[in-house]
Design a protein around this motif. Structure first.
Motif, PDB file in Angstrom:
ATOM      1  N   LEU A 130       5.459  -0.300   1.966  1.00  0.00           N
ATOM      2  CA  LEU A 130       6.435  -0.494   3.035  1.00  0.00           C
ATOM      3  C   LEU A 130       7.869  -0.241   2.561  1.00  0.00           C
ATOM      4  CD1 LEU A 130       5.044  -3.701   4.788  1.00  0.00           C
ATOM      5  CD2 LEU A 130       5.097  -1.381   5.728  1.00  0.00           C
ATOM      6  N   THR A 131       8.140  -0.512   1.280  1.00  0.00           N
ATOM      7  CA  THR A 131       9.507  -0.370   0.775  1.00  0.00           C
ATOM      8  C   THR A 131       9.889   1.087   0.516  1.00  0.00           C
ATOM      9  OG1 THR A 131       9.313  -2.556  -0.238  1.00  0.00           O
ATOM     10  CG2 THR A 131      11.132  -1.218  -0.984  1.00  0.00           C
ATOM     11  N   ILE A 132       8.923   1.988   0.464  1.00  0.00           N
ATOM     12  CA  ILE A 132       9.248   3.400   0.227  1.00  0.00           C
ATOM     13  C   ILE A 132      10.188   3.928   1.315  1.00  0.00           C
ATOM     14  CG2 ILE A 132       8.292   5.753   0.115  1.00  0.00           C
ATOM     15  CD1 ILE A 132       5.812   4.496  -1.236  1.00  0.00           C
ATOM     16  N   PRO A 133       9.889   3.687   2.592  1.00  0.00           N
ATOM     17  CA  PRO A 133      10.827   4.168   3.621  1.00  0.00           C
ATOM     18  C   PRO A 133      11.800   3.105   4.124  1.00  0.00           C
ATOM     19  CG  PRO A 133       8.752   3.637   4.642  1.00  0.00           C
ATOM     20  CD  PRO A 133       8.617   3.254   3.195  1.00  0.00           C
ATOM     21  N   VAL A 170      10.383  -4.276  -5.218  1.00  0.00           N
ATOM     22  CA  VAL A 170      11.457  -3.840  -6.112  1.00  0.00           C
ATOM     23  C   VAL A 170      11.100  -2.560  -6.863  1.00  0.00           C
ATOM     24  CG1 VAL A 170      12.420  -6.147  -6.391  1.00  0.00           C
ATOM     25  CG2 VAL A 170      10.701  -5.353  -8.022  1.00  0.00           C
ATOM     26  N   MET A 171       9.816  -2.336  -7.143  1.00  0.00           N
ATOM     27  CA  MET A 171       9.451  -1.136  -7.897  1.00  0.00           C
ATOM     28  C   MET A 171       9.499   0.114  -7.022  1.00  0.00           C
ATOM     29  SD  MET A 171       9.378  -2.604 -10.668  1.00  0.00           S
ATOM     30  CE  MET A 171       9.201  -1.157 -11.701  1.00  0.00           C
ATOM     31  N   ALA A 172       9.049   0.015  -5.789  1.00  0.00           N
ATOM     32  CA  ALA A 172       9.147   1.172  -4.885  1.00  0.00           C
ATOM     33  C   ALA A 172      10.597   1.555  -4.662  1.00  0.00           C
ATOM     34  CB  ALA A 172       8.476   0.850  -3.552  1.00  0.00           C
ATOM     35  N   ASN A 173      11.483   0.557  -4.635  1.00  0.00           N
ATOM     36  CA  ASN A 173      12.903   0.799  -4.377  1.00  0.00           C
ATOM     37  C   ASN A 173      13.565   1.640  -5.456  1.00  0.00           C
ATOM     38  OD1 ASN A 173      15.373   0.177  -2.846  1.00  0.00           O
ATOM     39  ND2 ASN A 173      15.961  -0.960  -4.668  1.00  0.00           N
ATOM     40  N   VAL A 176      10.602   5.737  -5.742  1.00  0.00           N
ATOM     41  CA  VAL A 176      10.035   6.664  -4.761  1.00  0.00           C
ATOM     42  C   VAL A 176      11.029   6.999  -3.656  1.00  0.00           C
ATOM     43  CG1 VAL A 176       8.021   7.149  -3.315  1.00  0.00           C
ATOM     44  CG2 VAL A 176       7.823   5.493  -5.189  1.00  0.00           C
ATOM     45  N   PRO A 177      11.438   8.289  -3.527  1.00  0.00           N
ATOM     46  CA  PRO A 177      12.224   8.693  -2.355  1.00  0.00           C
ATOM     47  C   PRO A 177      11.375   8.477  -1.103  1.00  0.00           C
ATOM     48  CG  PRO A 177      12.152  10.418  -4.039  1.00  0.00           C
ATOM     49  CD  PRO A 177      11.113   9.407  -4.399  1.00  0.00           C
ATOM     50  N   PRO A 178      11.996   8.253   0.073  1.00  0.00           N
ATOM     51  CA  PRO A 178      13.436   8.346   0.355  1.00  0.00           C
ATOM     52  C   PRO A 178      14.229   7.052   0.175  1.00  0.00           C
ATOM     53  CG  PRO A 178      12.226   8.139   2.399  1.00  0.00           C
ATOM     54  CD  PRO A 178      11.202   8.128   1.311  1.00  0.00           C
ATOM     55  N   SER A 179      13.796   6.132  -0.708  1.00  0.00           N
ATOM     56  CA  SER A 179      14.660   5.004  -1.049  1.00  0.00           C
ATOM     57  C   SER A 179      15.990   5.550  -1.583  1.00  0.00           C
ATOM     58  CB  SER A 179      13.989   4.127  -2.106  1.00  0.00           C
ATOM     59  OG  SER A 179      12.868   3.471  -1.569  1.00  0.00           O
ATOM     60  N   LEU A 201       5.298   7.428  -7.251  1.00  0.00           N
ATOM     61  CA  LEU A 201       4.146   6.688  -6.732  1.00  0.00           C
ATOM     62  C   LEU A 201       3.196   6.294  -7.856  1.00  0.00           C
ATOM     63  CD1 LEU A 201       3.175   8.529  -3.415  1.00  0.00           C
ATOM     64  CD2 LEU A 201       3.615   6.088  -3.666  1.00  0.00           C
ATOM     65  N   LEU A 202       2.881   7.258  -8.744  1.00  0.00           N
ATOM     66  CA  LEU A 202       1.955   6.978  -9.840  1.00  0.00           C
ATOM     67  C   LEU A 202       2.505   5.908 -10.776  1.00  0.00           C
ATOM     68  CD1 LEU A 202       0.785  10.618 -10.670  1.00  0.00           C
ATOM     69  CD2 LEU A 202      -0.523   8.835  -9.518  1.00  0.00           C
ATOM     70  N   LEU A 203       3.785   6.066 -11.162  1.00  0.00           N
ATOM     71  CA  LEU A 203       4.383   5.081 -12.062  1.00  0.00           C
ATOM     72  C   LEU A 203       4.539   3.734 -11.363  1.00  0.00           C
ATOM     73  CD1 LEU A 203       5.589   4.486 -14.830  1.00  0.00           C
ATOM     74  CD2 LEU A 203       7.813   5.238 -13.962  1.00  0.00           C
ATOM     75  N   GLY A 204       4.914   3.765 -10.088  1.00  0.00           N
ATOM     76  CA  GLY A 204       5.064   2.527  -9.348  1.00  0.00           C
ATOM     77  C   GLY A 204       3.765   1.745  -9.263  1.00  0.00           C
ATOM     78  N   LEU A 205       2.649   2.428  -9.002  1.00  0.00           N
ATOM     79  CA  LEU A 205       1.355   1.749  -8.928  1.00  0.00           C
ATOM     80  C   LEU A 205       0.964   1.157 -10.281  1.00  0.00           C
ATOM     81  CD1 LEU A 205      -0.578   4.264  -6.648  1.00  0.00           C
ATOM     82  CD2 LEU A 205       0.159   1.960  -6.038  1.00  0.00           C
TER      83      LEU A 205
END
Length: 481
Positions: A130-133, A170-173, A176-179, A201-205
């Motif tokens: 959810l935090t990606i966009p 906090v990690m997606a923020n 991952v764009p478009p943050s 995405l890969l590193l965030g997961l």
């Protein structure tokens, strides 16, 4: 003239000492520290700060000669402008979802999918994607009431659930764009946005997996209960948890206050990230009008206001409450949100005064000739700036400004996307009282400042450290050059 680093240390001592040692309210400690930092900062440093931001010399001189009170109030107001409406409306949405039974309905739906044992995994993955966009604070505001409802239902593991929401967001923020932060890195390092999306995405997961296990450990080490708060009394949540399904709103109505703002913000973020401004979205005038309406509601402030209206409507529909009771309900929710706004804005004022002291420039000077490998150097610079002045976005901008030129001139043995990931990892260290986000996470979860420093700060820092280690390994194995 005092070194900006010394000024920063003095400010840190006042904040930490005031809150922990002298038991001052965070707003007072933060504003006191902001005043002291501003008093110790020379006018020339303030002027240089505004020039570096792109202002004209005359305007910068005018800003520098404003009184300390005006400058602090300005930064306080700037922070309020960014988060004030969001926090106020999110407070209404959160309390309305709890009181109407909407949060309980969502929890029951989630448990059918994940089971009670895997509920924290559902929370961490939901907050990450959810935090990606969507603005990170918005996700935390909307998901923390669900964590409270789940914690009361399970009668255990509240800290694990709260930390799971925070870890994913906090990690997606940062990755991952478009943050906003990752978009800055895309521009600075000329990295394809799609490549950073995939790698982020890969590193965030990977890092939220690390965060999940850290949260599990902290949950066993610290017995932090779900506490009463003015906007979420435990007896009220418990009473709702014992209701039959027929007494709760349908899943569609329960999801509406949260899903509507998330969906419209997602659409607007996607359009802003990938569509060229000034050109029509489609060849159909009718469809363009529909998109214009959706994009209007996709503004984060408008989206949250609309979500609050939906939340109140669901509450009124479910409990058949009177107008007077609804007014009293909103008043209680806004009182809770108002306290968070004040603390967050005071944190923004303190962070703003630190930035005007020239701390970012000073750190850049200290690290410009440091002969370290670029990936750990990127991480180190970002970490220092983030810890010093609180803003992850400022840390990203500072590090990209220092390293973009080095990355272009150096004969890199790896793709610049790895520098973006290292900077994103460094932006996670170390969250404390000068960070507006720290106060939002602390207050929405009902953790004390000491508990947040013992749980949120180490978890976030260790996830960032894991991120840079994984980035270095990936750059070595898959350099992509």
């Amino acid at each position: 003239m005092l070194d900006p680093i010394l000024i920063m240390l003095i400010g840190m001592a006042i904040v930490v000492g005031g809150i922990i040692q002298f038991k001052l309210h965070p707003v007072l400690s933060l504003l006191l520290a902001a005043i002291v930092v501003a008093l110790l900062t020379p006018t020339a440093s303030v002027e240089q700060f505004f020039i570096a931001k792109g202002g004209l010399e005359a305007d910068a001189l005018k800003q520098a000669h404003k009184s300390i009170g005006e400058r602090i109030a300005s930064e306080f107001g700037n922070t309020c402008a960014k988060i004030g409406i969001l926090i106020a409306m999110a407070a209404i949405i959160g309390k309305a979802m709890l009181d109407s039974g909407a949060a309980e309905r969502i929890i029951r739906g989630m448990l059918k999918i994940t089971g009670e044992k895997n509920a924290p995994i559902g929370f961490i993955l939901s907050s990450f994607f959810l935090t990606i966009p969507v603005f990170v604070d918005t996700v935390i505001f909307l998901m923390m009431p669900l964590a409270k409802a789940m914690g009361l239902r399970l009668k255990k593991n509240y800290l694990l659930l709260a930390l799971s929401v925070i870890a994913g967001a906090v990690m997606a923020n940062s990755y991952v764009p478009p943050s906003p932060g990752p978009l800055i890195l895309v521009s600075a390092f000329n990295v394809p946005i799609g490549l950073l999306m995939v790698c982020g995405l890969l590193l965030g997961l990977c890092t939220i997996t690390v965060g999940y296990f850290i949260a599990k450990y902290l949950n066993t080490k610290f017995d932090i209960p779900l506490r009463d708060s003015p906007d979420a009394r435990l007896e009220d949540i418990k009473a709702i948890a014992e209701k039959d399904d027929s007494e709760l709103p349908s899943l569609a109505w329960a999801l509406l206050p949260a899903v509507f703002p998330l969906l419209t913000i997602c659409i607007r973020s996607a359009v802003e990230a990938f569509h060229k401004s000034g050109t029509p979205l489609t060849s159909s005038a009718f469809l363009n009008q529909i998109f214009d309406i959706v994009l209007f509601f996709g503004d984060k402030n408008i989206a949250l206001i609309t979500g609050a209206i939906f939340a109140l409507w669901v509450l009124a529909r479910q409990k058949k409450t009177t107008k007077d009771k609804l007014t009293s309900f909103v008043q209680t929710a806004l009182m809770s949100g108002g306290g968070i706004i004040l603390i967050t804005a005071a944190g923004g004022a303190f962070g703003g005064m630190l930035q005007q002291s020239g701390i970012s420039v000073r750190i850049a000077e200290l690290t410009k000739d440091y002969q370290m490998a670029l990936i750990p150097l990127a991480f180190f610079i970002t970490m220092i700036v983030r810890t010093a002045q609180g803003s992850a976005t400022v840390a990203l901008i500072t590090a990209s400004g220092i390293l973009a030129g080095m990355a272009q001139n150096a004969n890199l043995g790896f793709h610049p996307v790895y520098l973006c990931l290292a900077i994103g990892s460094g932006a996670k260290l170390i969250p404390w009282m000068n960070d507006a986000g720290f106060w939002i996470m602390c207050k929405t979860s009902n953790l004390t400042e000491q508990e947040a420093l013992k749980t949120i700060a180490p978890m976030q820092s260790l996830m960032g450290l894991a991120g840079v280690i994984l980035t270095m390994i990936a750059a070595w194995i898959f350099p992509m050059v």
